[in-house]
Design an enzyme around this catalytic site. Structure first.
Site, PDB file in Angstrom:
ATOM      1  N   SER A  71       9.844  62.833  13.961  1.00  0.00           N
ATOM      2  CA  SER A  71       9.105  63.967  14.505  1.00  0.00           C
ATOM      3  C   SER A  71       9.806  65.295  14.154  1.00  0.00           C
ATOM      4  O   SER A  71       9.992  65.584  12.984  1.00  0.00           O
ATOM      5  CB  SER A  71       8.907  63.783  16.008  1.00  0.00           C
ATOM      6  OG  SER A  71       7.883  64.617  16.494  1.00  0.00           O
ATOM      7  N   ASP A 188       2.943  60.165  15.618  1.00  0.00           N
ATOM      8  CA  ASP A 188       4.331  60.519  15.922  1.00  0.00           C
ATOM      9  C   ASP A 188       5.260  59.300  15.958  1.00  0.00           C
ATOM     10  O   ASP A 188       5.028  58.337  16.693  1.00  0.00           O
ATOM     11  CB  ASP A 188       4.369  61.221  17.279  1.00  0.00           C
ATOM     12  CG  ASP A 188       5.641  61.999  17.511  1.00  0.00           C
ATOM     13  OD1 ASP A 188       6.730  61.494  17.169  1.00  0.00           O
ATOM     14  OD2 ASP A 188       5.557  63.120  18.039  1.00  0.00           O
TER      15      ASP A 188
END
Length: 343
Positions: A71, A188
């Site tokens: 991320s 993510d």
């Protein structure tokens, strides 16, 4: 001015030389530098603390052999792995000075059936720096972790274009629409591997791993109480209070509940992975937020302070892992640091 790869930066030369020396046994008759892996966690704006950590490593001549990020950690790690230094990273962070600049980077999805934000503008912002650099062209080996929604497992990007992989790794579920790459949907990486220490160790022949976790721990949640988990929408606005029953982002509503459930899983995963690191750096302060990008200076300074506190432990490990120069006149064997991949 945005950094480009044709511009010199103060840290790149010494780090490239150090990495080259590590690949060739430390140079003619010299010691072999220890191979240090750097793991950068997920965490949104909190991940700007990674910049401060990198700056301290640079300033103290501590070279990094390989990087794994998830991320926001993937975003910072990708820019760093491309060859830019800590000063360049801070300049990029300054490009979002306020909420207005942040909103300008959000391309809202209409209708918002798969997510509220597409994330294409954020990817184009990264491409201004990286262009279409591939993993194979990185100055340092890099791995980016995303979640494969079709296979229901983690996916490691380590080949092909970097920017789309980072886009996938940072696509917050529920907030951002999934990213399509080669016919598969990704979101993510923080959902499956927010601090990929074990991954980095399994892929590279490293002497030590330094992990940087910007997510809250169980102790942080207990110490900071509500300040450790900021709401998506501030409660002070009269309009926010009126719209709360129909606002999916409001405190206690569906996306806030989903985000808390995701954080519950992340805290447990991070606690497990943190135990696998040789040195854990934890830049965290109560009241920090995943979307607080305009306060970049505060997060970078938090990262610097945490890294400086960890320097004695890092130096101690480096001194024990360094290989002394050979006593004979034989040419030392070449030692590759570009990765030891399992069959």
């Amino acid at each position: 001015m945005k950094p480009t790869h044709s511009q010199p930066d103060s840290g790149r030369g010494i780090f490239r030389a150090a990495n080259d020396a590590m690949e060739h046994g430390g140079g003619a008759g010299g010691p072999r530098f220890p191979r240090l892996g750097l793991v950068l966690s997920a965490g949104g704006a909190r991940g700007l603390a990674h910049v401060g950590v990198i700056q301290v490593l640079e300033e103290n001549g501590i070279p990094v052999t390989a990087i794994a990020g998830t991320s926001m950690g993937a975003y910072v790690g990708a820019v760093y792995a491309s060859g830019l230094g800590g000063a360049d990273l801070e300049n990029l962070a300054r490009e979002i000075p306020d909420r207005k600049a942040l909103r300008a980077m959000l391309d809202f999805a209409i209708p918002p059936t798969a997510g509220l934000i597409r994330g294409n503008r954020i990817r184009r912002h990264l491409e201004r720096t990286l262009g279409w650099l591939t993993f194979e062209e990185m100055k340092r080996p890099l791995m980016v972790v995303a979640t494969d929604l079709d296979a229901l497992q983690s996916h490691v990007f380590d080949s092909g274009p970097v920017a789309p992989a980072v886009h996938a790794s940072a696509a917050i579920p529920g907030i951002c629409t999934p990213v399509q790459i080669d016919g598969r949907r990704y979101t993510d990486g923080g959902a499956v591997d927010p601090l990929p220490v074990t991954l980095l160790r399994s892929r590279f022949d490293l002497d030590m791993v330094v992990a940087v976790n910007v997510l809250p721990t169980y102790d942080d949640l207990e110490r900071c109480k509500d300040a450790a988990f900021t709401t998506l929408i501030r409660k002070t606005s009269v309009v926010s209070r009126i719209l709360r029953p129909v606002n999916l982002l409001a405190d206690g509503n569906v996306l806030d509940t989903f985000r808390r459930a995701l954080m519950c899983a992340q805290v447990g995963l991070v606690e497990k992975e943190a135990r696998e690191a040789d040195v854990l750096i934890h830049p965290f302060h109560c009241g920090s937020s995943w979307c607080d990008f305009e306060n970049h200076a505060r997060y970078i300074e938090t990262g610097r302070m945490a890294a400086e506190q960890a320097l004695p432990a890092i130096r101690a490990l480096l001194s024990t892992k360094a290989t002394p120069p050979p006593t004979s006149h034989e040419i030392p064997p070449i030692t590759s640091c570009l990765g030891r991949f399992p069959a």
